[in-house]
Design a protein around this motif. Structure first.
Motif, mmCIF file in Angstrom:
data_model
loop_
_atom_site.group_PDB
_atom_site.id
_atom_site.type_symbol
_atom_site.label_atom_id
_atom_site.label_comp_id
_atom_site.label_asym_id
_atom_site.label_seq_id
_atom_site.Cartn_x
_atom_site.Cartn_y
_atom_site.Cartn_z
ATOM 1 N N VAL A 1 -21.364 27.213 -91.274
ATOM 2 C CA VAL A 1 -21.324 25.765 -91.414
ATOM 3 C C VAL A 1 -20.973 25.173 -90.057
ATOM 4 O O VAL A 1 -20.329 25.837 -89.230
ATOM 5 C CB VAL A 1 -20.293 25.356 -92.486
ATOM 6 C CG1 VAL A 1 -18.876 25.680 -92.043
ATOM 7 C CG2 VAL A 1 -20.415 23.881 -92.840
ATOM 8 N N VAL A 2 -21.399 23.950 -89.820
ATOM 9 C CA VAL A 2 -21.187 23.312 -88.518
ATOM 10 C C VAL A 2 -20.140 22.216 -88.659
ATOM 11 O O VAL A 2 -20.224 21.367 -89.553
ATOM 12 C CB VAL A 2 -22.505 22.725 -87.975
ATOM 13 C CG1 VAL A 2 -22.285 22.130 -86.583
ATOM 14 C CG2 VAL A 2 -23.589 23.794 -87.928
ATOM 15 N N VAL A 3 -19.135 22.246 -87.776
ATOM 16 C CA VAL A 3 -18.069 21.244 -87.752
ATOM 17 C C VAL A 3 -18.136 20.539 -86.400
ATOM 18 O O VAL A 3 -18.072 21.188 -85.357
ATOM 19 C CB VAL A 3 -16.683 21.896 -87.948
ATOM 20 C CG1 VAL A 3 -15.592 20.824 -87.931
ATOM 21 C CG2 VAL A 3 -16.639 22.694 -89.252
ATOM 22 N N LYS A 4 -18.273 19.203 -86.426
ATOM 23 C CA LYS A 4 -18.440 18.426 -85.193
ATOM 24 C C LYS A 4 -17.404 17.314 -85.109
ATOM 25 O O LYS A 4 -17.227 16.555 -86.068
ATOM 26 C CB LYS A 4 -19.829 17.781 -85.144
ATOM 27 C CG LYS A 4 -21.001 18.741 -85.147
ATOM 28 C CD LYS A 4 -22.322 17.975 -85.119
ATOM 29 C CE LYS A 4 -23.515 18.904 -85.050
ATOM 30 N NZ LYS A 4 -24.803 18.160 -85.010
ATOM 31 N N ALA A 5 -16.745 17.207 -83.968
ATOM 32 C CA ALA A 5 -15.947 16.015 -83.693
ATOM 33 C C ALA A 5 -16.889 14.823 -83.616
ATOM 34 O O ALA A 5 -17.985 14.907 -83.049
ATOM 35 C CB ALA A 5 -15.185 16.174 -82.379
ATOM 36 N N ASP A 6 -16.475 13.696 -84.185
ATOM 37 C CA ASP A 6 -17.369 12.540 -84.265
ATOM 38 C C ASP A 6 -17.708 11.966 -82.896
ATOM 39 O O ASP A 6 -18.840 11.575 -82.638
ATOM 40 C CB ASP A 6 -16.721 11.441 -85.116
ATOM 41 C CG ASP A 6 -17.586 10.194 -85.183
ATOM 42 O OD1 ASP A 6 -18.610 10.231 -85.874
ATOM 43 O OD2 ASP A 6 -17.240 9.189 -84.522
ATOM 44 N N GLY A 7 -16.727 11.909 -81.993
ATOM 45 C CA GLY A 7 -16.922 11.223 -80.720
ATOM 46 C C GLY A 7 -17.276 12.149 -79.578
ATOM 47 O O GLY A 7 -17.563 13.332 -79.761
ATOM 48 N N LEU A 8 -17.257 11.591 -78.352
ATOM 49 C CA LEU A 8 -17.584 12.360 -77.149
ATOM 50 C C LEU A 8 -16.459 13.347 -76.862
ATOM 51 O O LEU A 8 -15.300 12.979 -76.757
ATOM 52 C CB LEU A 8 -17.755 11.426 -75.947
ATOM 53 C CG LEU A 8 -18.887 10.393 -76.039
ATOM 54 C CD1 LEU A 8 -18.906 9.533 -74.789
ATOM 55 C CD2 LEU A 8 -20.231 11.068 -76.251
ATOM 56 N N ALA A 9 -16.840 14.620 -76.721
ATOM 57 C CA ALA A 9 -15.835 15.665 -76.477
ATOM 58 C C ALA A 9 -16.287 16.596 -75.359
ATOM 59 O O ALA A 9 -15.984 17.791 -75.362
ATOM 60 C CB ALA A 9 -15.579 16.454 -77.757
ATOM 61 N N ALA A 10 -17.021 16.042 -74.401
ATOM 62 C CA ALA A 10 -17.446 16.791 -73.215
ATOM 63 C C ALA A 10 -18.180 18.082 -73.578
ATOM 64 O O ALA A 10 -18.039 19.107 -72.920
ATOM 65 C CB ALA A 10 -16.244 17.100 -72.318
ATOM 66 N N GLY A 11 -18.981 18.025 -74.639
ATOM 67 C CA GLY A 11 -19.771 19.179 -75.032
ATOM 68 C C GLY A 11 -19.002 20.279 -75.725
ATOM 69 O O GLY A 11 -19.546 21.348 -76.014
ATOM 70 N N LYS A 12 -17.715 20.046 -76.020
ATOM 71 C CA LYS A 12 -16.881 21.098 -76.608
ATOM 72 C C LYS A 12 -16.509 20.812 -78.062
ATOM 73 O O LYS A 12 -15.723 21.539 -78.652
ATOM 74 C CB LYS A 12 -15.608 21.278 -75.775
ATOM 75 C CG LYS A 12 -15.875 21.705 -74.334
ATOM 76 C CD LYS A 12 -14.581 21.832 -73.556
ATOM 77 C CE LYS A 12 -14.841 22.349 -72.145
ATOM 78 N NZ LYS A 12 -15.628 21.432 -71.324
ATOM 79 N N GLY A 13 -17.064 19.757 -78.648
ATOM 80 C CA GLY A 13 -16.632 19.333 -79.971
ATOM 81 C C GLY A 13 -17.464 19.840 -81.123
ATOM 82 O O GLY A 13 -17.424 19.261 -82.208
#
Length: 423
Positions: A140-152
């Motif tokens: 499953v994919v978990v993503k930070a909603d905002g900008l996280a410098a490609g690490k989210g």
């Protein structure tokens, strides 16, 4: 014509270089630029995210166009601030840049526009997200909603990994405000492709698809990076895929944004997954990607400045963009240790020798110190070459790589290998 380019990486050097190839080259400025842009433009001692300083300079010098490279200033409203002063910008407004700045907003727009993407839900509470993980299956994919410098973004193979990612983002605050909301979505299989769509608010011109290589080492091993190389055209993006991208992805998104009073002007980066479920959007970015820009933008044969200005002025027309009938490959030369910690200040030699082989060397993380080019970033250089086909382009790029030296330099040796499986 006077053009200001915002940014300091390989993407910006490629943009500046291509603008300098126009039949009537514009007067170029770059804020802050790097050692590569310094040979083609006037570098300005202004950071890419220093919006007040950029606006102050632009008010005084009145560029005919400002081209914004990175996402952070766009998401912070740089285009709005410049347009408020009567200046033209290639780059979306802050509201439109939310397509990259908020993954939740992007998903909601896709859903409203009927654009195919992975099933998703947005969460602010880790307990609720954990309770509903089984609805997605694993991975499953978990993503930070905002900008996280490609690490989210975390691709969690197990429940334990998914729970750890959710606690990390929502409870521990690893990404600050960017992780105050998370998007959980189904995992999609297949191959990725990047498609740049030039937009003037209503009209669209697609540039040829590229494929990026994110992992640090050959055979897609090692940690994720900002990208270790790219090639175009990408065989996975067939003519049918490109037509689908235009008609079923880009144009519906533009119409939905216009319905909301948010015209999109600039480049819309479509990150696609092409697999068993057909074409699905992984993400949108509000700017040119890196290192894809270093192969796609040099592939444009027509003058570049008029196209960018037409996007800014809302008068893009079909056929304005002509392309070279060649394949292109770019290979990143990185500092030792990248994407982890890495040394800086290593002198670089052989750039002129590489360019003498026919390659274009774009500076990504360099600086001039006492007249010498030195490495100051993780991704230091991108070496781009053309060829009558991908094999020739690959060989030409690695021939150029062989001429360049700095302590600990490393690169992948399998850029475009996936393409040969299709070909």
């Amino acid at each position: 014509m006077k053009i200001l380019v915002i940014g300091s990486g390989g993407r910006e050097h490629a943009i500046v270089w291509r603008l300098a190839q126009d039949a009537e080259p514009p007067e170029l400025f770059c804020a802050p630029g790097n050692a590569g842009t310094a040979a083609l433009a006037t570098n300005l001692p202004i950071g890419a995210e220093d919006i007040p300083a950029i606006v102050t300079w632009a008010k005084e010098h009145r560029p005919d166009l400002t081209v914004v490279g990175p996402e952070a200033p766009l998401c912070a409203g740089l285009a709005d601030a410049l347009e408020a002063e009567g200046l033209k910008v290639f780059g979306p407004s802050q509201a439109a840049a939310r397509l990259e700045g908020s993954k939740g907003f992007s998903k909601e727009v896709m859903e409203a526009a009927g654009v195919p993407t992975a099933r998703f839900r947005v969460y602010t509470d880790s307990a609720q997200a954990i309770a509903e993980l089984e609805d997605f299956g694993f991975p499953v994919v978990v993503k930070a909603d905002g900008l996280a410098a490609g690490k989210g973004v975390v691709i969690a193979k197990t429940r334990a990994e998914a729970e750890a990612a959710l606690h990390d983002m929502l409870d521990a605050g690893r990404f600050g405000a960017a992780g105050a909301e998370v998007v959980v979505e189904e995992f999609l299989d297949g191959e990725e492709a990047s498609v740049f769509a030039l937009c003037d608010g209503k009209h669209v011109e697609l540039l040829p698809a590229a494929q990026d290589h994110k992992r640090a080492y050959d055979n897609d091993e090692g940690p994720n990076t900002g990208g270790m190389g790219a090639y175009t055209p990408a065989p996975i993006a067939t003519p049918e895929v490109m037509r689908f991208t235009r008609e079923q992805i880009v144009l519906p998104v533009l119409r939905e944004l216009n319905r909301r009073g948010i015209p999109y002007k600039g480049v819309l980066f479509c990150g696609l997954m092409i697999g068993s479920k057909g074409v699905r959007v992984l993400e949108f970015n509000c700017r040119f990607g890196d290192p894809e820009t270093e192969v796609v933008v040099p592939s444009i044969a027509s003058d570049f400045a008029p196209v960018l200005l037409a996007c800014a002025e809302g008068r893009l027309k079909e056929g304005m963009v002509r392309l070279r009938n060649e394949a292109a490959v770019t290979v990143v030369m990185a500092a030792p240790g990248y994407p982890g910690s890495y040394p800086k200040g290593m002198p670089i030699t052989g750039i002129a020798a590489a360019e003498a082989t026919g390659c274009h060397v774009f500076h990504a993380g360099t600086a001039l110190r006492e007249g010498e080019v030195v490495a100051v970033g993780g991704r230091v250089l991108t070496v781009t070459a053309f060829g009558k086909d991908l094999r020739e382009a690959v060989d030409n790029a690695y021939r150029g790589i062989g001429e360049i030296h700095f302590d600990g330099a490393h690169c992948r040796r399998d850029i475009a290998a996936k393409a040969f499986r299709h070909l």
